[in-house]
Write a protein that holds these residues in place. Structure first.
Motif, PDB file in Angstrom:
ATOM      1  N   ILE A  55       0.866  -1.179   0.000  1.00  0.00           N
ATOM      2  CA  ILE A  55       0.000   0.000   0.000  1.00  0.00           C
ATOM      3  C   ILE A  55       0.900   1.224   0.000  1.00  0.00           C
ATOM      4  CG2 ILE A  55      -1.945  -1.123   1.148  1.00  0.00           C
ATOM      5  CD1 ILE A  55      -1.005   0.162   3.779  1.00  0.00           C
ATOM      6  N   GLY A  56       0.362   2.343  -0.423  1.00  0.00           N
ATOM      7  CA  GLY A  56       1.060   3.625  -0.388  1.00  0.00           C
ATOM      8  C   GLY A  56       2.564   3.563  -0.459  1.00  0.00           C
ATOM      9  N   GLN A  57       3.202   3.626   0.710  1.00  0.00           N
ATOM     10  CA  GLN A  57       4.657   3.677   0.802  1.00  0.00           C
ATOM     11  C   GLN A  57       5.309   2.431   0.210  1.00  0.00           C
ATOM     12  OE1 GLN A  57       6.109   6.402   1.688  1.00  0.00           O
ATOM     13  NE2 GLN A  57       8.191   5.640   1.569  1.00  0.00           N
ATOM     14  N   GLY A  58       4.680   1.283   0.352  1.00  0.00           N
ATOM     15  CA  GLY A  58       5.244   0.046  -0.179  1.00  0.00           C
ATOM     16  C   GLY A  58       5.355   0.044  -1.685  1.00  0.00           C
ATOM     17  N   ILE A  59       4.382   0.639  -2.338  1.00  0.00           N
ATOM     18  CA  ILE A  59       4.422   0.740  -3.799  1.00  0.00           C
ATOM     19  C   ILE A  59       5.522   1.711  -4.214  1.00  0.00           C
ATOM     20  CG2 ILE A  59       3.124   1.493  -5.832  1.00  0.00           C
ATOM     21  CD1 ILE A  59       0.577   0.519  -4.274  1.00  0.00           C
ATOM     22  N   LYS A  60       5.624   2.823  -3.496  1.00  0.00           N
ATOM     23  CA  LYS A  60       6.640   3.825  -3.822  1.00  0.00           C
ATOM     24  C   LYS A  60       8.057   3.310  -3.618  1.00  0.00           C
ATOM     25  CE  LYS A  60       3.709   7.722  -2.557  1.00  0.00           C
ATOM     26  NZ  LYS A  60       3.490   8.789  -1.562  1.00  0.00           N
ATOM     27  N   THR A  61       8.233   2.392  -2.664  1.00  0.00           N
ATOM     28  CA  THR A  61       9.577   1.915  -2.328  1.00  0.00           C
ATOM     29  C   THR A  61       9.773   0.438  -2.705  1.00  0.00           C
ATOM     30  OG1 THR A  61       8.902   1.360  -0.073  1.00  0.00           O
ATOM     31  CG2 THR A  61       9.793   3.584  -0.448  1.00  0.00           C
ATOM     32  N   ALA A  62       9.056  -0.026  -3.704  1.00  0.00           N
ATOM     33  CA  ALA A  62       9.125  -1.444  -4.105  1.00  0.00           C
ATOM     34  C   ALA A  62      10.547  -1.884  -4.439  1.00  0.00           C
ATOM     35  CB  ALA A  62       8.199  -1.704  -5.287  1.00  0.00           C
ATOM     36  N   ARG A  63      11.380  -0.970  -4.892  1.00  0.00           N
ATOM     37  CA  ARG A  63      12.759  -1.326  -5.258  1.00  0.00           C
ATOM     38  C   ARG A  63      13.580  -1.822  -4.063  1.00  0.00           C
ATOM     39  NH1 ARG A  63      11.853   2.658  -9.283  1.00  0.00           N
ATOM     40  NH2 ARG A  63      12.416   1.840 -11.335  1.00  0.00           N
ATOM     41  N   LYS A  64      13.142  -1.520  -2.849  1.00  0.00           N
ATOM     42  CA  LYS A  64      13.882  -1.969  -1.675  1.00  0.00           C
ATOM     43  C   LYS A  64      13.209  -3.168  -0.992  1.00  0.00           C
ATOM     44  CE  LYS A  64      12.498   1.027   2.104  1.00  0.00           C
ATOM     45  NZ  LYS A  64      12.626   0.038   3.147  1.00  0.00           N
TER      46      LYS A  64
END
Length: 92
Positions: free
Chosen positions: A6-15
């Motif tokens: 969700i939210g932050q997880g999608i934005k930081t999927a590269r990590k």
């Protein structure tokens, strides 16, 4: 454990690999272990199989993971064949 970004997880999927390592370490802090983690397609983005010593420890683990704002989790309590045999014996 089933997880959806969700939210932050999608934005930081590269990590996500770093996050997976963090979950492994967190599980170990509760005396458990992460047996398997799969990245999936469909309703859930991740499926994790963990051996955690108590339902309470699992609840705290799930809350800590959720507090990151990156994932929404759903936990499932699984039973081994021996545990299920004991359950069925209690049916009478």
């Amino acid at each position: 454990m089933l997880a959806t970004w969700i939210g932050q997880g999608i934005k930081t999927a590269r990590k996500t690999m770093e996050d997976a390592e963090g979950v492994r370490k967190l599980a170990e802090q509760f005396g458990g272990k992460k047996d398997l983690l799969l990245w999936t397609q469909g309703r859930y983005d991740l499926v994790g199989v963990m051996d955690i010593p108590s339902d309470e420890a699992l609840a705290v683990l799930a809350l800590q993971i959720g507090a990151s704002g990156a994932t929404r989790t759903e936990t499932l309590r699984g039973f081994t064949a021996d545990e299920m045999s004991g359950i069925l014996e209690r049916l009478g």
